[in-house]
Design a protein around this motif. Structure first.
Motif, PDB file in Angstrom:
ATOM      1  N   VAL A  69       0.542  -1.065  -0.133  1.00 29.53           N
ATOM      2  CA  VAL A  69      -0.355   0.114   0.026  1.00 29.53           C
ATOM      3  C   VAL A  69       0.868   1.210  -0.550  1.00 29.53           C
ATOM      4  O   VAL A  69       1.370   1.311   1.222  1.00 29.53           O
ATOM      5  N   ALA A  70       0.721   1.750  -0.844  1.00 26.14           N
ATOM      6  CA  ALA A  70       1.747   2.806  -1.380  1.00 26.14           C
ATOM      7  C   ALA A  70       1.488   4.509  -1.247  1.00 26.14           C
ATOM      8  O   ALA A  70       0.340   4.369  -0.028  1.00 26.14           O
ATOM      9  N   ALA A  71       2.709   5.135  -0.129  1.00 29.93           N
ATOM     10  CA  ALA A  71       2.360   6.522   0.371  1.00 29.93           C
ATOM     11  C   ALA A  71       1.123   7.446  -0.146  1.00 29.93           C
ATOM     12  O   ALA A  71       1.000   7.092  -1.529  1.00 29.93           O
ATOM     13  N   GLY A  72       0.465   7.744   0.300  1.00 34.17           N
ATOM     14  CA  GLY A  72      -1.086   8.529   0.308  1.00 34.17           C
ATOM     15  C   GLY A  72      -2.223   7.330  -0.578  1.00 34.17           C
ATOM     16  O   GLY A  72      -2.937   8.343  -0.864  1.00 34.17           O
ATOM     17  N   ALA A  73      -2.136   6.243  -0.457  1.00 32.96           N
ATOM     18  CA  ALA A  73      -3.161   5.932  -1.106  1.00 32.96           C
ATOM     19  C   ALA A  73      -3.496   4.933   0.296  1.00 32.96           C
ATOM     20  O   ALA A  73      -2.807   4.306   1.553  1.00 32.96           O
ATOM     21  N   THR A  74      -5.285   4.620   0.166  1.00 30.00           N
ATOM     22  CA  THR A  74      -5.821   3.985   0.995  1.00 30.00           C
ATOM     23  C   THR A  74      -5.962   2.655   0.935  1.00 30.00           C
ATOM     24  O   THR A  74      -7.224   2.240  -0.640  1.00 30.00           O
ATOM     25  N   LEU A  75      -5.886   1.633   0.951  1.00 30.65           N
ATOM     26  CA  LEU A  75      -6.743  -0.457   0.626  1.00 30.65           C
ATOM     27  C   LEU A  75      -7.561   0.251   1.914  1.00 30.65           C
ATOM     28  O   LEU A  75      -7.438   0.317   2.766  1.00 30.65           O
ATOM     29  N   THR A  76      -9.049  -0.404   1.484  1.00 28.85           N
ATOM     30  CA  THR A  76     -10.222  -0.352   2.252  1.00 28.85           C
ATOM     31  C   THR A  76     -10.777  -1.518   2.157  1.00 28.85           C
ATOM     32  O   THR A  76     -11.096  -1.554   1.099  1.00 28.85           O
ATOM     33  N   ILE A  77     -11.018  -2.548   2.994  1.00 29.46           N
ATOM     34  CA  ILE A  77     -11.606  -3.495   2.791  1.00 29.46           C
ATOM     35  C   ILE A  77     -12.945  -3.277   3.762  1.00 29.46           C
ATOM     36  O   ILE A  77     -13.069  -3.537   4.800  1.00 29.46           O
ATOM     37  N   SER A  78     -13.929  -4.221   2.534  1.00 33.06           N
ATOM     38  CA  SER A  78     -15.004  -3.902   3.183  1.00 33.06           C
ATOM     39  C   SER A  78     -15.651  -5.438   3.573  1.00 33.06           C
ATOM     40  O   SER A  78     -15.179  -6.479   2.559  1.00 33.06           O
ATOM     41  N   CYS A  79     -15.781  -5.129   4.744  1.00 32.69           N
ATOM     42  CA  CYS A  79     -16.094  -6.761   5.620  1.00 32.69           C
ATOM     43  C   CYS A  79     -17.543  -7.000   6.193  1.00 32.69           C
ATOM     44  O   CYS A  79     -17.422  -5.903   6.462  1.00 32.69           O
ATOM     45  N   ASN A  80     -18.023  -7.942   6.594  1.00 35.03           N
ATOM     46  CA  ASN A  80     -19.380  -8.305   7.571  1.00 35.03           C
ATOM     47  C   ASN A  80     -18.934  -8.710   8.887  1.00 35.03           C
ATOM     48  O   ASN A  80     -19.078  -9.910   9.198  1.00 35.03           O
ATOM     49  N   GLY A  81     -18.780  -8.172   9.727  1.00 33.47           N
ATOM     50  CA  GLY A  81     -17.413  -8.374  10.973  1.00 33.47           C
ATOM     51  C   GLY A  81     -16.075  -8.686  11.032  1.00 33.47           C
ATOM     52  O   GLY A  81     -15.298  -7.842   9.888  1.00 33.47           O
ATOM     53  N   THR A  82     -15.548  -9.292  11.774  1.00 32.46           N
ATOM     54  CA  THR A  82     -14.385  -8.953  11.526  1.00 32.46           C
ATOM     55  C   THR A  82     -13.681 -10.171  10.317  1.00 32.46           C
ATOM     56  O   THR A  82     -13.708 -10.954  10.287  1.00 32.46           O
ATOM     57  N   PRO A  86     -15.785   0.855  10.814  1.00 28.16           N
ATOM     58  CA  PRO A  86     -14.976  -0.275  11.527  1.00 28.16           C
ATOM     59  C   PRO A  86     -14.819  -1.573  11.487  1.00 28.16           C
ATOM     60  O   PRO A  86     -15.947  -2.037  12.204  1.00 28.16           O
ATOM     61  N   CYS A  87     -14.314  -2.530  11.214  1.00 29.43           N
ATOM     62  CA  CYS A  87     -14.217  -3.792  11.193  1.00 29.43           C
ATOM     63  C   CYS A  87     -13.489  -4.389  11.636  1.00 29.43           C
ATOM     64  O   CYS A  87     -12.422  -4.211  11.402  1.00 29.43           O
ATOM     65  N   GLY A  88     -13.026  -5.596  12.848  1.00 31.84           N
ATOM     66  CA  GLY A  88     -11.287  -6.614  13.602  1.00 31.84           C
ATOM     67  C   GLY A  88     -10.881  -6.908  11.374  1.00 31.84           C
ATOM     68  O   GLY A  88     -11.800  -7.252  10.762  1.00 31.84           O
ATOM     69  N   LEU A  89      -9.693  -6.986  12.137  1.00 31.55           N
ATOM     70  CA  LEU A  89      -8.984  -7.209  10.819  1.00 31.55           C
ATOM     71  C   LEU A  89      -7.855  -8.000  10.748  1.00 31.55           C
ATOM     72  O   LEU A  89      -6.975  -7.659  11.817  1.00 31.55           O
ATOM     73  N   ASN A  90      -7.626  -9.232  10.381  1.00 33.01           N
ATOM     74  CA  ASN A  90      -6.612 -10.063  10.676  1.00 33.01           C
ATOM     75  C   ASN A  90      -5.707 -10.096   9.374  1.00 33.01           C
ATOM     76  O   ASN A  90      -6.532 -10.600   8.668  1.00 33.01           O
ATOM     77  N   MET A  91      -4.361 -10.318   9.722  1.00 31.68           N
ATOM     78  CA  MET A  91      -4.164 -10.047   8.318  1.00 31.68           C
ATOM     79  C   MET A  91      -2.604 -11.311   8.273  1.00 31.68           C
ATOM     80  O   MET A  91      -1.710 -11.307   9.726  1.00 31.68           O
ATOM     81  N   ASP A  92      -1.993 -12.102   8.184  1.00 39.66           N
ATOM     82  CA  ASP A  92      -1.545 -13.632   8.158  1.00 39.66           C
ATOM     83  C   ASP A  92      -0.237 -13.401   6.683  1.00 39.66           C
ATOM     84  O   ASP A  92      -1.161 -13.700   4.898  1.00 39.66           O
ATOM     85  N   ALA A  93       0.875 -12.523   6.843  1.00 40.81           N
ATOM     86  CA  ALA A  93       1.927 -12.581   6.370  1.00 40.81           C
ATOM     87  C   ALA A  93       3.080 -13.677   6.270  1.00 40.81           C
ATOM     88  O   ALA A  93       3.497 -12.887   8.101  1.00 40.81           O
TER      89      ALA A  93
END
Length: 192
Positions: A130-143, A169-176
């Motif tokens: 996610v580059a500087a100045g950009a926003t990534l929004t993840i549409s979700c239904n809970g976490t 907002p929703c909860g967010l888990n990221m696995d990387a």
């Protein structure tokens, strides 16, 4: 961990887990209850992140929806698979003649449409930037959970929204494999 909203409920935050497989490279992690970051130190430089063969760089504001598959999406779109928790890139191409009076797809793994006019290939993203100045929004239904095989680099903003709850907002888990968060990077999962 969670955020407090000034006019509404904050995000649930969920768990925060850190593993340092390769050490901290001289850095330290500090967690405070104040809700404010301690900026009295210099962030050390970090190694180059690796996005893999199918990396996705978000350079403008983007909202990713959750879906079971690419139905209704267009060529070049991305979405979060509700089946695999992976971000997928959608490529749609015209079908080709199979040499026997029928149609087929040129790309391995592509799915021929029912009317045999197009082929859809859904490729899982292997790393996220996610580059500087950009926003990534993840549409979700809970976490929501997002999985990539390699690295996540955030120099811009990552946030979530739940359309069924007035975009709360929703909860967010990221696995990387690795997370690289630049000084300009932010995860905004708190309420308004």
């Amino acid at each position: 961990m969670g955020g407090e909203g000034s006019t509404g409920a904050g995000g649930d935050g969920g768990d925060f887990q850190v593993e340092m497989d390769y050490g901290s490279k001289g850095g330290h992690i500090h967690l405070y209850e104040t809700g404010l970051a301690d900026a009295s130190f210099t962030v050390p430089s970090y190694d180059t992140y690796y996005l893999g063969e199918n990396g996705y760089t978000v350079s403008t504001d983007v909202t990713l929806t959750q879906a079971a598959d690419a139905t209704g999406l267009s060529d070049g779109d991305y979405y979060v698979s509700s089946n695999t928790n992976r971000i997928h890139h959608v490529a749609i191409a015209d079908s080709i003649d199979d040499g026997m009076g029928g149609k087929t797809c040129a790309a391995d793994g592509a799915v021929l449409s029912v009317d045999e006019t197009t082929c859809t290939l859904e490729t899982p993203v292997t790393g996220l930037d996610v580059a500087a100045g950009a926003t990534l929004t993840i549409s979700c239904n809970g976490t929501d959970t997002v999985v990539v095989d390699f690295d996540v680099h955030v120099a811009g903003t990552v946030t979530t929204e739940n359309p069924s709850l007035n975009n709360a907002p929703c909860g967010l888990n990221m696995d990387a494999a690795n997370f690289y968060i630049a000084q300009t990077g932010a995860f905004l999962l708190d309420g308004d």
